[in-house]
Motif scaffolding. Structure first.
Motif, short mmCIF file in Angstrom:
data_model
loop_
_atom_site.label_atom_id
_atom_site.label_comp_id
_atom_site.label_asym_id
_atom_site.label_seq_id
_atom_site.Cartn_x
_atom_site.Cartn_y
_atom_site.Cartn_z
N SER A 29 46.17 43.03 35.47
CA SER A 29 44.89 43.38 34.84
C SER A 29 43.97 44.02 35.89
CB SER A 29 44.23 42.12 34.29
OG SER A 29 43.95 41.20 35.33
N TYR A 30 43.02 44.83 35.41
CA TYR A 30 42.08 45.47 36.32
C TYR A 30 41.12 44.42 36.88
CZ TYR A 30 43.61 50.09 34.89
OH TYR A 30 44.35 51.20 34.66
N ARG A 31 41.07 44.34 38.22
CA ARG A 31 40.19 43.38 38.86
C ARG A 31 38.83 43.99 39.14
NH1 ARG A 31 42.92 41.17 44.02
NH2 ARG A 31 42.40 43.27 44.77
N ASN A 32 38.82 45.29 39.42
CA ASN A 32 37.57 45.97 39.71
C ASN A 32 37.81 47.48 39.66
OD1 ASN A 32 34.91 46.36 40.33
ND2 ASN A 32 35.06 45.74 42.49
N ILE A 33 36.75 48.22 39.37
CA ILE A 33 36.82 49.67 39.36
C ILE A 33 35.68 50.19 40.22
CG2 ILE A 33 36.67 51.76 37.96
CD1 ILE A 33 37.73 50.17 35.60
N THR A 74 38.13 57.61 41.95
CA THR A 74 38.00 56.24 41.44
C THR A 74 39.11 55.39 42.04
OG1 THR A 74 37.14 57.09 39.35
CG2 THR A 74 37.87 54.80 39.38
N ASN A 111 48.62 46.77 43.48
CA ASN A 111 47.27 46.24 43.70
C ASN A 111 46.20 47.32 43.82
OD1 ASN A 111 47.74 47.30 46.22
ND2 ASN A 111 48.00 45.33 47.24
N GLN A 112 46.58 48.60 43.77
CA GLN A 112 45.55 49.62 43.89
C GLN A 112 46.04 50.95 43.32
OE1 GLN A 112 42.63 49.93 47.39
NE2 GLN A 112 44.15 51.47 47.89
N ILE A 113 45.18 51.60 42.57
CA ILE A 113 45.43 52.96 42.09
C ILE A 113 44.23 53.80 42.49
CG2 ILE A 113 45.84 54.44 40.09
CD1 ILE A 113 46.91 51.99 38.62
N TYR A 168 41.03 51.86 41.37
CA TYR A 168 41.28 50.78 40.41
C TYR A 168 41.99 49.67 41.16
CZ TYR A 168 40.48 54.54 37.03
OH TYR A 168 39.95 55.58 36.31
N LEU A 169 41.34 48.52 41.28
CA LEU A 169 41.94 47.36 41.93
C LEU A 169 42.64 46.52 40.87
CD1 LEU A 169 39.00 46.41 44.33
CD2 LEU A 169 41.03 47.77 44.83
N VAL A 170 43.89 46.22 41.13
CA VAL A 170 44.73 45.55 40.13
C VAL A 170 45.05 44.14 40.58
CG1 VAL A 170 46.88 45.71 38.81
CG2 VAL A 170 45.72 47.80 39.56
#
Length: 388
Positions: free
Chosen positions: A244-248, A235, A212-214, A237-239
């Motif tokens: 799929s990417y939910r938000n950046i 950065t 869920n997060q990178i 990256y919310l997954v």
């Protein structure tokens, strides 16, 4: 048989008979001789040749070479304690047998088991000395020898790991059906570390169901006041659950609640031979939290070996006493030859046990104690056979 006057040196040990004091007194000179011989041979083979080559290539002063040799000596002395016990028992009991003193004692009703008892008693005393020496002297001496040589060669390494810092955090992760499993929760990676600041970071977070997060960042430092990590220029990256990417989210400064353990792992600065048991156990706790099974297994073996090696004195005392009490007369040359064979067999078993333990074929405890277990079995068999 003429019995020498008992030495005051052993008067502090209660319950010793004149025979016990006499045999122990006879064991001391060959033991000291063995300590000097095996320690000097170990230093010569283990350090001197390589050190002399470096001294010639780098132009090191003779005083520094001598200092490194002296600092390397305790490690070889720790290995020389058990081997010297073996040599001392073999030579002493063989001499007593050659002079018919053992025959005289046996004719007085003294059993083989009673004759070997002084050697076992002395072996236990030397076991305690070996344990203390190996715990308090050897690690510090090895560490100082390493630092001294690195400084002289201009290769002094920083007291931390400079590259590729990994930390794997395990914990309970909630699954889709509501159950919780102990799985990989978070992976922390930093490309470089300068002692204070991590650089080139990537954190993968599975703390909830799915990835869920990178988090990536140029650098990060540990905030001592707030017990958290300060990340810079990165950065997030919310997954989503479907990967799929939910938000950046981009940031210049972001605080993240992550464990301090990656910093502690990066700051570990000693090799296994440069740590005592307390330091090794502290390292083991860090490695357990990182989840590196290979390092965990290796540390467990090394810690158990620190307990097992001193008891090699008792093993060699039992084996040497049993072999020396044989009715056949044994010359000093034969005693040296037998000592070399027994020592070779013991350390070969140590290498085999180490390999089986690191390969996970044996538990760390059995792996570390394998030479002693085999040695006690062989020594007991030889003693029973000599008593017949």
């Amino acid at each position: 048989m003429t019995v020498r006057k008992s030495l005051p040196l052993f008067s502090f040990i209660p319950g010793l008979s004149v025979m016990d004091r006499y045999i122990i007194a006879e064991l001391i000179p060959p033991f000291l001789f063995g300590m000097g011989m095996f320690s000097s041979v170990g230093v010569t083979i283990g350090s001197l040749f390589d050190l002399m080559r470096k001294a010639v290539d780098e132009g090191l002063p003779a005083t520094l070479v001598l200092k490194v040799l002296l600092l390397s000596l305790p490690q070889f002395m720790a290995y020389a304690f058990p081997t010297s016990v073996l040599l001392a028992t073999l030579l002493t009991y063989s001499r007593l047998s050659s002079d018919s003193e053992l025959i005289a004692l046996r004719s007085c009703g003294v059993s083989i088991y009673r004759l070997v008892l002084p050697a076992i008693l002395l072996s236990f005393i030397i076991t305690g000395v070996t344990f203390g020496f190996n715990e308090y002297v050897v690690p510090a001496s090895n560490y100082q020898a390493t630092l001294t040589l690195e400084r002289a060669l201009g290769e002094e390494k920083p007291a931390f790991k400079e590259r590729n810092i990994f930390y794997r955090e395990y914990g309970e992760v909630e699954q889709a059906d509501g159950s919780k499993d102990n799985l990989l929760k978070r992976l922390f990676y930093a490309q470089k570390f300068d002692g204070e600041r991590m650089k080139g970071l990537t954190i993968l977070d599975w703390s909830q169901q799915g990835l869920n997060q990178i988090v990536t960042a140029d650098s990060a430092i540990w905030n001592i006041a707030q017990s958290t990590w300060d990340f810079y220029n990165g950065t997030i990256y919310l997954v989503a659950p479907d990967a799929s990417y939910r938000n950046i989210v981009r940031f210049e400064h972001q605080q993240l609640q992550l464990p301090r353990i990656p910093l502690d792992l990066a700051r570990k600065d000693r090799d296994y031979d440069e740590m005592n048991i307390t330091q090794a156990r502290e390292r083991l706790e860090l490695e357990r939290q990182s989840g590196d099974e290979d390092d965990i297994r290796k540390l467990k073996i090394r810690i158990n070996q620190k307990f097992a090696l001193p008891f090699a004195c008792v093993v060699f005392g039992l084996v040497g006493g049993s072999l020396g009490n044989r009715p056949q007369r044994t010359s000093k040359a034969t005693g040296f030859g037998i000592s070399v064979l027994v020592i070779f067999a013991y350390y070969m078993l140590m290498a085999i046990g180490d390999a089986l333990g690191l390969s996970n074929y044996l538990p760390p405890l059995i792996s570390a104690w394998l030479p002693n277990l085999m040695g006690f079995a062989v020594g007991g068999f030889l003693l029973i056979r000599a008593a017949r």
